[in-house]
Design an enzyme around this catalytic site. Structure first.
Site, PDB file in Angstrom:
ATOM      1  N   GLU A  29       2.274 -10.090  -9.482  1.00 53.58           N
ATOM      2  CA  GLU A  29       1.532 -10.098 -10.741  1.00 53.58           C
ATOM      3  C   GLU A  29       2.222  -9.205 -11.757  1.00 53.58           C
ATOM      4  O   GLU A  29       2.923  -8.264 -11.405  1.00 53.58           O
ATOM      5  CB  GLU A  29       0.096  -9.597 -10.537  1.00 53.58           C
ATOM      6  CG  GLU A  29      -0.773 -10.555  -9.767  1.00 53.58           C
ATOM      7  CD  GLU A  29      -2.219 -10.092  -9.681  1.00 53.58           C
ATOM      8  OE1 GLU A  29      -2.625  -9.196 -10.438  1.00 53.58           O
ATOM      9  OE2 GLU A  29      -2.941 -10.635  -8.835  1.00 53.58           O
ATOM     10  N   GLN A  89      -0.483   5.339   2.450  1.00 51.97           N
ATOM     11  CA  GLN A  89       0.288   4.392   3.258  1.00 51.97           C
ATOM     12  C   GLN A  89       0.802   5.075   4.518  1.00 51.97           C
ATOM     13  O   GLN A  89       1.082   6.264   4.515  1.00 51.97           O
ATOM     14  CB  GLN A  89       1.429   3.810   2.428  1.00 51.97           C
ATOM     15  CG  GLN A  89       0.919   2.906   1.328  1.00 51.97           C
ATOM     16  CD  GLN A  89       2.023   2.388   0.424  1.00 51.97           C
ATOM     17  OE1 GLN A  89       3.195   2.696   0.589  1.00 51.97           O
ATOM     18  NE2 GLN A  89       1.636   1.591  -0.552  1.00 51.97           N
ATOM     19  N   LEU A  93      -4.340   2.278   7.324  1.00 45.46           N
ATOM     20  CA  LEU A  93      -5.415   1.774   6.465  1.00 45.46           C
ATOM     21  C   LEU A  93      -5.223   0.304   6.082  1.00 45.46           C
ATOM     22  O   LEU A  93      -6.204  -0.407   5.880  1.00 45.46           O
ATOM     23  CB  LEU A  93      -5.550   2.624   5.212  1.00 45.46           C
ATOM     24  CG  LEU A  93      -6.065   4.045   5.441  1.00 45.46           C
ATOM     25  CD1 LEU A  93      -6.131   4.796   4.123  1.00 45.46           C
ATOM     26  CD2 LEU A  93      -7.427   4.029   6.110  1.00 45.46           C
ATOM     27  N   TYR A 129       0.160  -8.334   9.369  1.00 40.14           N
ATOM     28  CA  TYR A 129      -0.580  -9.598   9.333  1.00 40.14           C
ATOM     29  C   TYR A 129      -0.485 -10.332  10.672  1.00 40.14           C
ATOM     30  O   TYR A 129      -1.482 -10.883  11.150  1.00 40.14           O
ATOM     31  CB  TYR A 129      -0.079 -10.488   8.193  1.00 40.14           C
ATOM     32  CG  TYR A 129      -0.168  -9.837   6.833  1.00 40.14           C
ATOM     33  CD1 TYR A 129      -1.146  -8.887   6.529  1.00 40.14           C
ATOM     34  CD2 TYR A 129       0.746 -10.142   5.830  1.00 40.14           C
ATOM     35  CE1 TYR A 129      -1.221  -8.288   5.285  1.00 40.14           C
ATOM     36  CE2 TYR A 129       0.672  -9.546   4.579  1.00 40.14           C
ATOM     37  CZ  TYR A 129      -0.307  -8.615   4.317  1.00 40.14           C
ATOM     38  OH  TYR A 129      -0.376  -8.022   3.078  1.00 40.14           O
TER      39      TYR A 129
END
Length: 174
Positions: A29, A89, A93, A129
C-alpha cells in the site's frame, strides 16, 4: 498478548504505521495518509460489516493490528492482514495475533476460508503462515508495486477444517 477491537483512540498508532514506507510496502500500500484522512476512513468504516480490525496489545501497550478484510458472507471467506510494531517484532506476536484473528474468523464469523497475500521474498512471514497451516495457492507475478519495483506475491489460503484439525493435533501433543 491480548486482542481487542480497534478504537478511535488507536488512530495515532495507526497513523504512525500508515506513514512508514517500509511497513506499508509489506502491505503493498501507498504510505502517507493525513491524520484527518485516517479519521474520516475510521468513521466511514467503523460500521462496515465486511471488515474487522483488532489491536494487538502486549502489557496493555499497542503492539500491532490484525485485520479481516473483504469478508464475504455468501462464500464465507476473508483476507487477513497483520502489522506488528517494529519494537515488538521477534516476540511471537505475529503468530499469536494471526492465530487470534483466524480463530475469530472461523469461530465467530463462521468463515470457511481465510486467505492472504505475501511478498514472495518475505521468508519470515511465509514461515509463520505455514506454521499456522496456510498453504500456497499460487504466485501472482509482478502483481504489487512497492518501494520502486514490482513484487511477486504468493496467495496463501487456510480452510477452517484444516485449521481445526491442526489445533487438535497441537492440543494432543501438549
Amino acid at each position: 498478548m491480548n486482542i481487542r477491537p480497534l478504537e478511535k483512540r488507536d488512530l495515532p498508532h495507526i497513523y504512525r504505521q500508515k506513514n512508514s514506507r517500509s511497513v506499508m510496502a509489506l502491505w503493498f500500500e501507498e504510505p502517507y495518509n493525513s491524520f484527518d484522512e485516517l479519521t474520516l476512513l475510521y468513521d466511514r468504516h467503523v460500521l462496515d460489516q465486511t471488515e474487522r480490525r483488532f489491536v494487538i496489545e502486549k502489557d496493555n501497550a499497542f503492539a500491532g493490528v490484525v485485520e479481516l478484510m473483504e469478508i464475504n458472507t455468501i462464500h464465507r471467506h476473508a483476507e487477513i492482514q497483520i502489522i506488528i510494531d517494529s519494537k515488538y517484532q521477534g516476540h511471537g506476536l505475529a503468530q499469536a495475533g494471526m492465530k487470534a484473528g483466524i480463530e475469530y474468523g472461523f469461530n465467530v464469523l463462521n468463515l470457511h476460508k481465510i486467505y492472504l497475500f505475501v511478498d514472495a521474498e518475505n521468508a519470515a512471514a511465509i514461515h509463520i503462515y505455514k506454521k499456522l497451516g496456510f498453504q500456497e495457492e499460487g504466485c501472482l507475478k509482478q502483481h504489487f508495486f512497492a518501494e520502486g519495483e514490482y513484487h511477486d506475491s504468493y496467495m496463501m489460503g487456510l480452510f477452517s477444517a484444516d485449521f481445526r484439525a491442526k489445533q487438535k493435533v497441537t492440543v494432543k501433543a501438549d
